[in-house]
Design a protein around this motif. Sequence first.
Motif, short mmCIF file in Angstrom:
data_model
loop_
_atom_site.label_atom_id
_atom_site.label_comp_id
_atom_site.label_asym_id
_atom_site.label_seq_id
_atom_site.Cartn_x
_atom_site.Cartn_y
_atom_site.Cartn_z
N GLY A 386 23.42 -36.19 34.25
CA GLY A 386 22.68 -36.91 35.28
C GLY A 386 21.27 -36.41 35.51
O GLY A 386 20.61 -36.83 36.46
N SER A 387 20.80 -35.54 34.62
CA SER A 387 19.45 -34.98 34.83
C SER A 387 18.34 -35.87 34.30
O SER A 387 17.17 -35.62 34.55
CB SER A 387 19.35 -33.60 34.17
OG SER A 387 19.62 -33.68 32.78
N GLY A 388 18.69 -36.93 33.54
CA GLY A 388 17.67 -37.87 33.08
C GLY A 388 17.39 -37.82 31.60
O GLY A 388 16.38 -38.36 31.14
N LYS A 389 18.28 -37.19 30.82
CA LYS A 389 18.04 -37.06 29.37
C LYS A 389 18.00 -38.44 28.70
O LYS A 389 17.04 -38.79 28.01
CB LYS A 389 19.13 -36.19 28.74
CG LYS A 389 19.26 -34.81 29.36
CD LYS A 389 20.30 -33.97 28.66
CE LYS A 389 21.71 -34.51 28.81
NZ LYS A 389 22.18 -34.51 30.21
N THR A 390 19.07 -39.21 28.89
CA THR A 390 19.12 -40.55 28.30
C THR A 390 18.04 -41.45 28.88
O THR A 390 17.47 -42.28 28.18
CB THR A 390 20.51 -41.17 28.53
OG1 THR A 390 21.49 -40.37 27.87
CG2 THR A 390 20.58 -42.59 28.00
N THR A 391 17.74 -41.26 30.15
CA THR A 391 16.69 -42.05 30.79
C THR A 391 15.36 -41.88 30.08
O THR A 391 14.62 -42.85 29.87
CB THR A 391 16.56 -41.64 32.27
OG1 THR A 391 17.78 -41.93 32.94
CG2 THR A 391 15.42 -42.39 32.94
N MET A 392 15.05 -40.65 29.67
CA MET A 392 13.78 -40.41 28.97
C MET A 392 13.72 -41.20 27.67
O MET A 392 12.69 -41.79 27.33
CB MET A 392 13.59 -38.91 28.72
CG MET A 392 13.33 -38.11 30.00
SD MET A 392 13.03 -36.36 29.69
CE MET A 392 11.46 -36.40 28.79
N LEU A 393 14.83 -41.23 26.93
CA LEU A 393 14.85 -41.99 25.69
C LEU A 393 14.66 -43.48 25.96
O LEU A 393 13.92 -44.17 25.25
CB LEU A 393 16.17 -41.76 24.95
CG LEU A 393 16.17 -40.67 23.87
CD1 LEU A 393 15.86 -39.31 24.47
CD2 LEU A 393 17.50 -40.63 23.13
N ARG A 394 15.29 -43.96 27.00
CA ARG A 394 15.21 -45.39 27.29
C ARG A 394 13.85 -45.78 27.87
O ARG A 394 13.43 -46.93 27.74
CB ARG A 394 16.36 -45.79 28.20
CG ARG A 394 17.69 -45.62 27.49
CD ARG A 394 18.88 -46.08 28.26
NE ARG A 394 20.08 -45.99 27.41
CZ ARG A 394 21.28 -46.34 27.77
NH1 ARG A 394 21.48 -46.82 29.00
NH2 ARG A 394 22.30 -46.23 26.94
N LEU A 395 13.19 -44.84 28.48
CA LEU A 395 11.81 -45.11 28.94
C LEU A 395 10.86 -45.18 27.75
O LEU A 395 9.91 -45.96 27.76
CB LEU A 395 11.36 -44.04 29.93
CG LEU A 395 12.03 -44.06 31.31
CD1 LEU A 395 11.56 -42.87 32.15
CD2 LEU A 395 11.76 -45.36 32.03
N ILE A 396 11.12 -44.34 26.74
CA ILE A 396 10.30 -44.41 25.52
C ILE A 396 10.44 -45.80 24.89
O ILE A 396 9.45 -46.41 24.46
CB ILE A 396 10.73 -43.32 24.51
CG1 ILE A 396 10.41 -41.92 25.05
CG2 ILE A 396 10.04 -43.54 23.16
CD1 ILE A 396 10.97 -40.79 24.21
N ALA A 397 11.68 -46.30 24.84
CA ALA A 397 11.92 -47.63 24.27
C ALA A 397 11.55 -48.75 25.23
O ALA A 397 11.70 -49.92 24.91
CB ALA A 397 13.39 -47.76 23.86
#
Length: 605
Positions: A386-397
């Motif tokens: 829940g720290s935002g790891k996947t979020t960072m990837l999805r923001l890149i995309a």
Amino acid sequence: MWPARNGVSIRKRGGTFMIKLMRRLVWLFPEMRRPLSVAAAFKAVETLFMGMPYGIMILVLNDLLVGKLTTKRVIVYTLGTAFGYLGQGLFCWLFTKKAYPLGTQLCKRVRLRIGEHLRNLPMCAFSHKTAGNLAALVSEELTMLTLLPRMAFPQFISSLIFPIVLAPFLLSIDWRLALTALIPVPLAFPVLQQCRRELSKGVRQRNEAMTKVSSLVVQYVQGMEVVKGFRLAVTQFHSFAAALERSRKDNLSLVFRSTPLLMTFQFILDIGIVLLMILGAVLLLNGSISIFVWLTFLILALRMYEPIKALGPVYEITQSAEATLDRIEAILSEKPQVHGCRTLAPGPVDINFKNVSFAYDDNAVLRNISLEIPAQKVTAIVGPSGSGKTTMLRLIARFWDVDGGEICLGGVPVRELSSEALFGALSMVFQDVYLFQGTVRENIAFGSPDASDADVERAARAAHCHDFIDRLPQGYDTPVGEGGATLSGGERQRIAIARALLKDAPVVLLDEATASVDPENECQIQEAIDALVGSKTVVLVAHRLTTITQAEQIAVLDGLGNIAAIGSHEELLKSCFLYQRLWKHRKSSLSWKVGEAEAVAVDSE
């Protein structure tokens, strides 16, 4: 609210309900204006020809009553009647040829329009949508919308033309009988309006129930393993059965609420015939009218009321169509992502987070973070759940847009890139791999439709999936089932990696690509990933820290929206307490035994 043109809302313009509905349809699909107008003209002419035999019947009746019916006149009347039926048939065929294809064209255009619009929406727009919701809209509900141009609108035209054409004619014969014939029409329409309101509420309830059923069907089928594994098959089936029961009750309620009103509407019109018979008989006995006039009114009034009565069933179609249009408009009114028109220069691509902030609703995930991801290097992102790891990837995309700051690819802000440039630069492999219904070959070539069979096989070999594909019943032409259901998780992962290899994009995003697979599959997937990354810019998210120890750069998220530290594996083990703790937990999980569950759980805190 329906969008406005020149500051005027379509719903607030004048006109009958049907006219407003057709305006909304034409607003959504302007290309339908001309074929709809032509079809309406054909229907109007057909309606006039439908009335021609009745006019000839009146002439025959008059000649018969006054004794002027001759063989010559019979021949003329017969030819005129035949001409009327011939014209009616001709324009009915022209109308059918024009109007009926509009239904299928409308279906196609709605689905393409919704599909194109969904493609341009940010991922946050899908948080409140379900597969069943959209499936119900583009399948069951669209059926009623397609009836609008080929059934409801033509019937409305017929019901409009007959009173307009007959009223002056009847008034010219006898104004007393004409008013008696026409008065029930305005008296009946308030009942029809009340019926429309009841249908409007009932149709929406019915559609909500249908949507619930569709959603539960998708959920029931997709979650069958979990349902069976937890012995909830009966419970879940009861939920499905309850939704079906609600749908049944809503359908019955719709019928029971609307039918009495429709019967009242038709009864008021029928009273017109009764009144005509009574008043006509009185006037006839008083010598005020002839028997010809009386019979003329009875014949023409029956013909006039017939298309008006048919408006009752048509209103259910229009209400269903209106509810469907409301849902279509609601989807199309959602603001799409606006893409720029810039492209990326050929060559390596770096990624730069500049003071990026992001939140899901009110839940802040990233707070003003900055991170430089060098080109042709591997950068790993780690941190607590829940720290935002996947979020960072999805923001890149750009699946979501940042709330603050910006993300740049190759020095160009992602907001300024065209969608083709952005997604052309990215290859993505996520933990939850989705394979489309089709063959293995089609799924590997999904991002590269021009790839040859040799290219597909080369990518499959590099991704270590050629051997298991070769063992499938039809090899590369084996259907994978919906979502890849016929393959294991590790096999789906390797096919996804083969798909990314074939695309050969300069940036690779890997999100938990080795999670939830067995050690043998993990080893093969890791080898496939090594083949994929090559000299590309790689951003990797992994809970299994052993998979990222060789990364040139590791960013550690602290779970509070910040980057706690950046460095190599060795550097972080020396300087970052959070990374040390994550690494310790990982080592504990590797040595975990059944009897030590409680100790590991305590240690992980």
